[in-house]
Design a protein around this motif. Structure first.
Motif, PDB file in Angstrom:
ATOM      1  N   ILE A   1       0.840  -1.189   0.000  1.00  0.00           N
ATOM      2  CA  ILE A   1       0.000   0.000   0.000  1.00  0.00           C
ATOM      3  C   ILE A   1       0.875   1.238   0.000  1.00  0.00           C
ATOM      4  O   ILE A   1       1.784   1.372   0.814  1.00  0.00           O
ATOM      5  N   ASP A   2       0.635   2.093  -0.948  1.00  0.00           N
ATOM      6  CA  ASP A   2       1.362   3.355  -1.025  1.00  0.00           C
ATOM      7  C   ASP A   2       0.871   4.247   0.107  1.00  0.00           C
ATOM      8  O   ASP A   2      -0.298   4.620   0.145  1.00  0.00           O
ATOM      9  N   HIS A   3       1.762   4.531   1.023  1.00  0.00           N
ATOM     10  CA  HIS A   3       1.354   5.345   2.167  1.00  0.00           C
ATOM     11  C   HIS A   3       1.361   6.813   1.772  1.00  0.00           C
ATOM     12  O   HIS A   3       2.399   7.428   1.644  1.00  0.00           O
ATOM     13  N   GLU A   4       0.182   7.367   1.565  1.00  0.00           N
ATOM     14  CA  GLU A   4       0.105   8.758   1.132  1.00  0.00           C
ATOM     15  C   GLU A   4      -0.140   9.667   2.310  1.00  0.00           C
ATOM     16  O   GLU A   4      -0.508   9.232   3.393  1.00  0.00           O
ATOM     17  N   ARG A   5       0.040  10.941   2.036  1.00  0.00           N
ATOM     18  CA  ARG A   5      -0.060  11.935   3.091  1.00  0.00           C
ATOM     19  C   ARG A   5      -1.437  11.946   3.751  1.00  0.00           C
ATOM     20  O   ARG A   5      -1.590  12.087   4.944  1.00  0.00           O
ATOM     21  N   ARG A   6      -2.481  11.705   2.937  1.00  0.00           N
ATOM     22  CA  ARG A   6      -3.835  11.816   3.478  1.00  0.00           C
ATOM     23  C   ARG A   6      -4.223  10.645   4.380  1.00  0.00           C
ATOM     24  O   ARG A   6      -5.238  10.690   5.063  1.00  0.00           O
ATOM     25  N   ASN A   7      -3.400   9.560   4.354  1.00  0.00           N
ATOM     26  CA  ASN A   7      -3.777   8.391   5.140  1.00  0.00           C
ATOM     27  C   ASN A   7      -3.239   8.407   6.562  1.00  0.00           C
ATOM     28  O   ASN A   7      -3.602   7.567   7.367  1.00  0.00           O
ATOM     29  N   GLY A   8      -2.317   9.303   6.862  1.00  0.00           N
ATOM     30  CA  GLY A   8      -1.742   9.254   8.200  1.00  0.00           C
ATOM     31  C   GLY A   8      -1.538  10.644   8.741  1.00  0.00           C
ATOM     32  O   GLY A   8      -2.324  11.555   8.480  1.00  0.00           O
TER      33      GLY A   8
ATOM     34  N   TRP B   1      -0.293  14.189   8.802  1.00  0.00           N
ATOM     35  CA  TRP B   1      -0.287  15.008   7.586  1.00  0.00           C
ATOM     36  C   TRP B   1       1.104  15.278   7.018  1.00  0.00           C
ATOM     37  O   TRP B   1       1.280  15.469   5.832  1.00  0.00           O
TER      38      TRP B   1
ATOM     39  N   GLN C   1       4.762  11.077   4.626  1.00  0.00           N
ATOM     40  CA  GLN C   1       4.354  10.440   3.380  1.00  0.00           C
ATOM     41  C   GLN C   1       5.471   9.513   2.945  1.00  0.00           C
ATOM     42  O   GLN C   1       6.648   9.874   2.987  1.00  0.00           O
TER      43      GLN C   1
END
Lengths: 324, 127
Positions: free
Chosen positions: A176-183, A185, A188
């Motif tokens: 899973i690409d850990h993007e800024r919006r998932n954790g 802020w 990333q």
């Protein structure tokens, strides 16, 4: 002969108004700028030399890095850079022709030659952007070891480079690409490469035709090629899959190479870009007849000096980045 | 402003009739030099890569000398330093040459020392 010119004005040396260098204020200041800018570029190129001498045994071979020509497939080292060099020299020529026409006060010709110069500069900047994009995107992909060294792959039978896609296995897994919006802020993760280390390792184990090539340059000037057994041991050090180049990872070899590439050609490209902008301003001034009314085209000469300087710097960048 | 142009290059060996002709002549010369550089860069003749001179391959010396030749003609004919006064020309040319030679010498010498530290030191860098 020329140095004795001041004798004529000897009587009023202290009165001011002498021009011992025979150049106008504007031209002299442009030369000041050029000399100091030349020192800046020399500093960059010398520090490139510093890093290269430091890692003289493992530095990437430019011929193997810059091998692409737009719209053509295959391996064409250097042709495109040579073309870029020629474009820049050519635009320098049209610039001198514009200056020459300016001396003769032929407005129409100055307009034409300035226009051609701007076109040349635009082609060059575009080419450089393309070169950057190709470099960033990468070619074959590589593995980075725990120690930060780069391992590339070669087909044993043909001796050609092997892309990761040629041999890597596809092992289904959840990445899973850990993007800024998932954790949090500000956190990333890096974008995921096409393959995992595991997939590349399994692919290498399953494919006896693939060998590892290290960064080390051998006596003959080529990169060191490991045997099959050595390759299998070496792949255990693998830590990351690297595709393309950025400031931190570089699939072509030493990451400093990429850093200097971005920094020096970027700084030069920025000079060309500002040169084009200044040329455009002068171009419109010529069309409006500003210099016709002023009675001389010295402004064209001054931007001309800057433009030639950009060309001059490129000659050095070309040598030290692509040839030596 | 220097309106009169000196029209000979190669120390008077080649003399042009007008400034425009000289510009094209210099372009031809620069193109030939670049073509030679690229040709050598692609073929990399063994004779030139196998032998070294003061610690550097002959091929690289050729590249650097040809680059300086190109730089000379760009500065002298395109930036028309040839038509400027000696004093201006010398101030422009020798200041950077002096400073840059010093910088190059000191940085490359130091880099070579660091290289030997990496090579002979007790820390492994390749793992």
């Amino acid at each position: 002969m020329e140095t004795s010119v001041t004798t004529a004005s000897e009587g009023r040396v202290w009165g001011g108004g002498n021009r011992p260098l025979g150049a106008s204020y504007g031209k002299l200041m442009m030369w000041f700028f050029i000399v100091s800018d030349a020192l800046t570029f020399s500093g960059f190129l010398a520090s490139y030399g510093f890093s290269r001498f430091k890692f003289i045994e493992t530095w990437p071979i430019a011929d193997e890095v810059f091998t692409h020509v737009p719209f053509f497939h295959g391996n064409y080292p250097m042709y495109y850079v040579a073309f870029m060099t020629f474009i820049l020299i050519m635009s320098s020529v049209t610039m001198v022709l514009a200056v020459d026409a300016g001396h003769k006060m032929i407005q129409k010709k100055v307009i034409l030659y300035m226009f051609l110069t701007i076109i040349g500069g635009a082609i060059f900047v575009g080419s450089q952007a393309w070169e950057w994009a190709t470099f960033i995107k990468g070619d074959y992909g590589a593995i980075e070891t725990k120690g930060g060294r780069i391992l590339q792959f070669v087909k044993a039978d043909s001796g050609e480079r092997a892309a990761l896609a040629d041999f890597a296995k596809t092992i289904p897994s959840d990445r899973i690409d850990h993007e800024r919006r998932n954790g949090v802020w500000f956190y990333q993760d890096k974008a995921l490469p096409s393959y995992t280390v595991n997939e590349v390792t399994e692919g290498l184990l399953a494919n006896p035709n693939i060998l590892i090539r290290t960064e080390t340059i051998t006596e003959s000037g080529d990169k060191q090629l490991l045997t099959r057994e050595e390759s299998l041991t070496r792949i255990k050090d693998a830590k990351e899959v690297v595709e393309g180049a950025n400031l931190i990872h570089n699939e072509y070899g030493s990451r400093l190479f990429a850093d200097f590439f971005f920094f020096i050609t970027g700084f030069h490209g920025f000079h060309v870009f500002s040169g084009v902008m200044i040329n455009i301003i002068i171009f419109f001034n010529i069309i409006l007849g500003t210099y016709e009314r002023r009675g001389h085209y010295e402004m064209v000469e001054k931007v001309g000096l800057y433009w030639h300087f950009v060309d001059l710097v490129w000659v050095f960048v070309f040598t030290f980045f692509y040839l030596v | 402003m220097a309106h009169e142009h000196k029209l000979e290059i190669f120390r008077g060996l080649l003399k042009f009739k007008s400034n425009i002709q000289k510009i094209w002549g210099v372009l031809v010369f620069l193109t030939i030099v670049t073509a030679v550089e690229v040709g050598l860069g692609i073929t990399k003749p063994d004779v030139l890569t196998a032998n070294t001179f003061i610690g550097m391959k002959i091929l690289n010396w050729i590249f650097i000398v040809l680059t300086l030749v190109k730089a000379y003609y760009i500065a002298w004919d395109f930036m028309h330093l040839r038509d400027e006064k000696n004093s201006l020309r010398r101030a422009i040319v020798w200041t950077p040459i002096f400073l840059v030679s010093y910088l190059i010498f000191i940085l490359l010498y130091e880099a070579d020392y660091i290289y030997t530290v990496f090579r002979d030191g007790f820390v492994t860098w390749d793992f």
